[in-house]
Design an enzyme around this catalytic site. Structure first.
Site, PDB file in Angstrom:
ATOM      1  N   GLU A 139      -0.790 -37.491 -25.669  1.00  9.31           N
ATOM      2  CA  GLU A 139      -0.111 -37.448 -24.375  1.00  9.31           C
ATOM      3  C   GLU A 139      -1.030 -37.787 -23.210  1.00  9.31           C
ATOM      4  OE1 GLU A 139       0.053 -35.086 -26.684  1.00  9.31           O
ATOM      5  OE2 GLU A 139       2.106 -35.322 -27.381  1.00  9.31           O
ATOM      6  N   HIS A 181       9.136 -25.823 -26.392  1.00 10.89           N
ATOM      7  CA  HIS A 181       9.915 -27.066 -26.359  1.00 10.89           C
ATOM      8  C   HIS A 181      11.132 -26.969 -25.445  1.00 10.89           C
ATOM      9  CE1 HIS A 181       7.565 -27.527 -30.032  1.00 10.89           C
ATOM     10  NE2 HIS A 181       7.823 -28.819 -29.987  1.00 10.89           N
TER      11      HIS A 181
END
Ligand SMILES: Cc1ncc(C[n+]2csc(CCOP(=O)(O)OP(=O)(O)O)c2C)c(N)n1
Ligand SMILES: [Mg+2]
Lengths: 329, 319
Positions: free
Chosen positions: A62, A131
């Protein structure tokens, strides 16, 4: 305007695809966004249309996805990136906050960083604490970033296109529960909604509710219920969370004299506090008949259990209760 | 040999500029005219300058917090650099960046970076632009030994490798990250060994030998340009001065510093040019004199430049 019914996620796919057809410098990168079509299937078919040079599967990295987007943007491309989940911006944060957001200012106005970071966010999927977060307030705290969110398929298309065309780093927050939502979407490939403009989702005279994302639909449910009891509510969706069009909100509160902010993100440090403070510093303050209320997520991580998860986010009843409270009922 | 007299003389001028620049900055700092902090690169001029001299027009670079030699090497204007250090409107960043953010994006300089390891990912992205637009240009990404322990190092090298991006990771191993010797921050002595993990070449150079630095970058650039993917070059060098403004340097001995001063890269280039009869002593002295004059002019330019107007504080947050 010619319209077509489609899902929110197809509208996002359409926005990206149209912009990629128009501008060869728009590329798309992220984890498993190619043949696989992305974790939520948003980019299905794009790999086939644009090929691997433009729809680029990355390693699970990321930081470099975000930093490479900044570097590519500063040198002439217009990258769109998908973070698989918004939660993972923690790993991208240096590149987003200290690099992308700062380049223009700290280099004396000489850099342009036209990148779009798509961020699937929010709870309701059972994916639990790592999440399901709604971290938009963090991003709004970083001058140099723009933060945008869309609550309907048509807006997803129009706002995402504006984000891609914008010359700044734009964080585009997509609530995962909206992906399957259907709606009428303009087919015109020049359908672009301006950033920095609030949308009055519904006019009303007694209370102003400021809200965005999935929760907006819950607000609408609550509003429908209280209207039957004679309370008229105006619903404003800021759409661009930063820099926010505060004028529309202030004007509305001057008219209604009551304001509530509703969001799914945790209450403490959330945008609700910011919007409430903005109202009390504005000329709308003198028109207030009640304190500005916040209806927001609990200050807890998102739990797994269905009932617990539902208990964290604002419910229709909580929103109704807030309306009654400001109405003194 | 690929190095012309002209290139060598220009390299010598820039290395002198770099050294003099740092001396001026140190002086201004002691007088309180430069505030914040600065990381001086005295002793690392061959690394910063000779590497950039091997670039072509249109190539890009990203610099580190210890970036003054790198910036001078890349060809930045010392007037605008000095003005930026004094926070003046005529500086590269209109006084908003300072020592750690000198940048010239329009001309391929992606900026110094206040974040250790901050340049890796940006460089990879800039290299992606070169590959995608088929410009034939490459990115020289400067970094320090300490930065090789940041996650971004690993993410960037891996992505650059799998995408075969035109980037040279040029690690200036000056044996310390602040006070921490390399022996305490990694369990290997050569950072170049890490290249293997990403399937790319890892090359070690004597970072105080300008000729070797130049030739190594030059040769690596050929492969990088032709699409073979990135290269890691580890440049073994040493900073003569403390890490930043206040550093008692308790972590190293005076003897060690002295040993490295004897490997002065500027003296080495001078000796090379004299021994190989590339330039006469007079010619070399003329370059040194020119460098001193240029630096005095840069100081004057900076001193005479206006402060940025306070109203500019809210400008340029967004494009
Ligand atoms: C992310 C981050 N962590 C820590 C620092 C503080 N810091 C600045 S320079 C430095 C040492 C860097 O060492 P190295 O990469 O070897 O570069 P050198 O200073 O030796 O040139 C540190 C720890 C920083 N600026 N950024
Ligand atoms: Mg070091």
């Amino acid at each position: 305007m010619e319209m077509k019914e489609m899902t929110y996620k197809d509208a996002i796919n359409l926005a990206m695809s149209e912009e990629m057809r128009k501008d060869k410098n728009v590329i798309f990168m992220g984890e498993d966004i190619g043949l696989y079509g992305g974790a939520f299937g948003v980019s299905v078919g794009m790999f086939e249309e644009f090929g691997e040079d433009r729809v680029k599967d990355t390693p699970i990295s990321e930081a470099v996805i975000t930093g490479a987007a900044a570097g590519a943007a500063a040198t002439g491309l217009r990258p769109i990136c998908e973070m698989m989940f918004m939660d993972f911006i923690t790993i991208a944060m240096d590149n987003l906050v200290n690099q992308a957001a700062k380049m223009r200012y700290m280099f004396g106005g000489k850099a342009k960083v036209p990148m779009t970071l798509r961020l699937p966010a929010g709870s309701g999927t059972g994916a639990a604490a790592q999440h399901c977060q709604s971290l938009e307030a963090w991003l709004c705290h970083v001058p140099g970033l723009k933060v945008v969110t869309a609550s309907t398929p048509a807006e997803a298309k129009g706002l995402l296109k504006a984000a891609i065309r914008d010359d700044n780093p734009v964080c585009f927050v997509e609530h995962k529960l909206l992906y399957k939502m259907k709606g009428e979407v303009p087919v015109d490939d020049e359908y672009v909604l301006p950033l920095g403009q609030s949308d009055v989702k519904k006019e009303g005279t007694d209370v102003t509710i400021v809200t965005y994302g999935t929760i907006l639909h819950r607000v609408m449910e609550a509003v429908e219920a209280v209207e039957k009891e004679g309370i008229s509510v105006e619903v404003i969706d800021p759409r661009t969370l930063y820099p926010m069009d505060t004028e529309t909100i202030v004007e509305s509160v001057k008219k209604t004299g009551r304001a509530i902010v509703v969001h799914e993100a945790a209450k403490t440090g959330g945008l609700g506090g910011e919007i409430a403070a903005m109202i009390s510093e504005s000329e709308a303050f003198d028109f207030l008949d009640a304190p500005v209320l916040r209806v927001a997520g609990l200050d807890t991580p998102i739990p797994y259990n269905r009932n617990l998860e539902a208990a964290v986010a604002p419910s229709v009843d909580m929103i109704k209760d807030a309306i009654y409270k400001v109405m003194n009922r | 040999m690929s190095l012309s007299k002209e290139t060598l003389m220009e390299m010598y001028l820039r290395m002198n500029h770099a050294r003099l620049f740092e001396e001026k900055v140190a002086y201004f700092f002691s007088r309180g005219m430069v505030h914040g902090t600065t990381h001086l690169s005295v002793g690392q001029e061959a690394s910063g300058v000779a590497s950039c001299m091997a670039l072509e027009d249109g190539d890009l670079a990203s610099l580190t917090h210890r970036g003054h030699s790198q910036a001078v090497g890349f060809g930045l204007d010392i007037n605008k650099m000095m003005a930026e250090l004094l926070g003046k409107e005529t500086g590269y960043c209109k006084g908003k960046g300072g020592s750690m953010h000198i940048a010239d994006i329009d001309n391929g300089n992606l900026g110094a970076n206040g974040i250790v390891g901050g340049g890796y990912c940006i460089s990879v992205g800039a290299a992606l632009t070169q590959q995608y637009q088929k410009t034939g240009k490459l990115v020289l990404c400067f970094a320090g030994d300490g930065s090789a322990n940041e996650g971004s190092f690993h993410e960037a090298l891996n992505l650059a490798s799998v995408w075969k991006l035109p980037v040279i990771f040029f690690i200036e191993n000056n044996l310390y990250g602040m006070s921490t010797p390399i022996s305490k921050h990694m369990n290997i002595t050569d950072i170049a060994d890490r290249a293997k993990a990403y399937g790319i070449p890892g090359i070690i150079v004597d970072g105080n030998d300008p000729i070797e630095v130049y030739e190594t970058v030059n040769k690596a650039a050929e492969g990088v340009r032709s699409g073979k993917g990135p290269v890691l070059i580890e440049s073994k060098t040493y900073r003569w001065l403390g890490h930043s403004k206040s550093d008692a340097q308790a972590y190293r001995t005076k003897e060690e510093v002295q040993q490295w001063k004897e490997k002065d890269p500027i003296a080495r280039l001078k000796k090379f040019m004299l021994e190989n009869k590339i330039a006469t002593a007079e010619e070399i002295e003329a370059v040194e004199e020119q460098a001193r004059t240029n630096m005095e002019n840069a100081v004057e330019f900076a001193n005479n430049s206006p402060e940025p107007p306070v109203e500019s504080v809210t400008e340029d947050v967004y494009a």
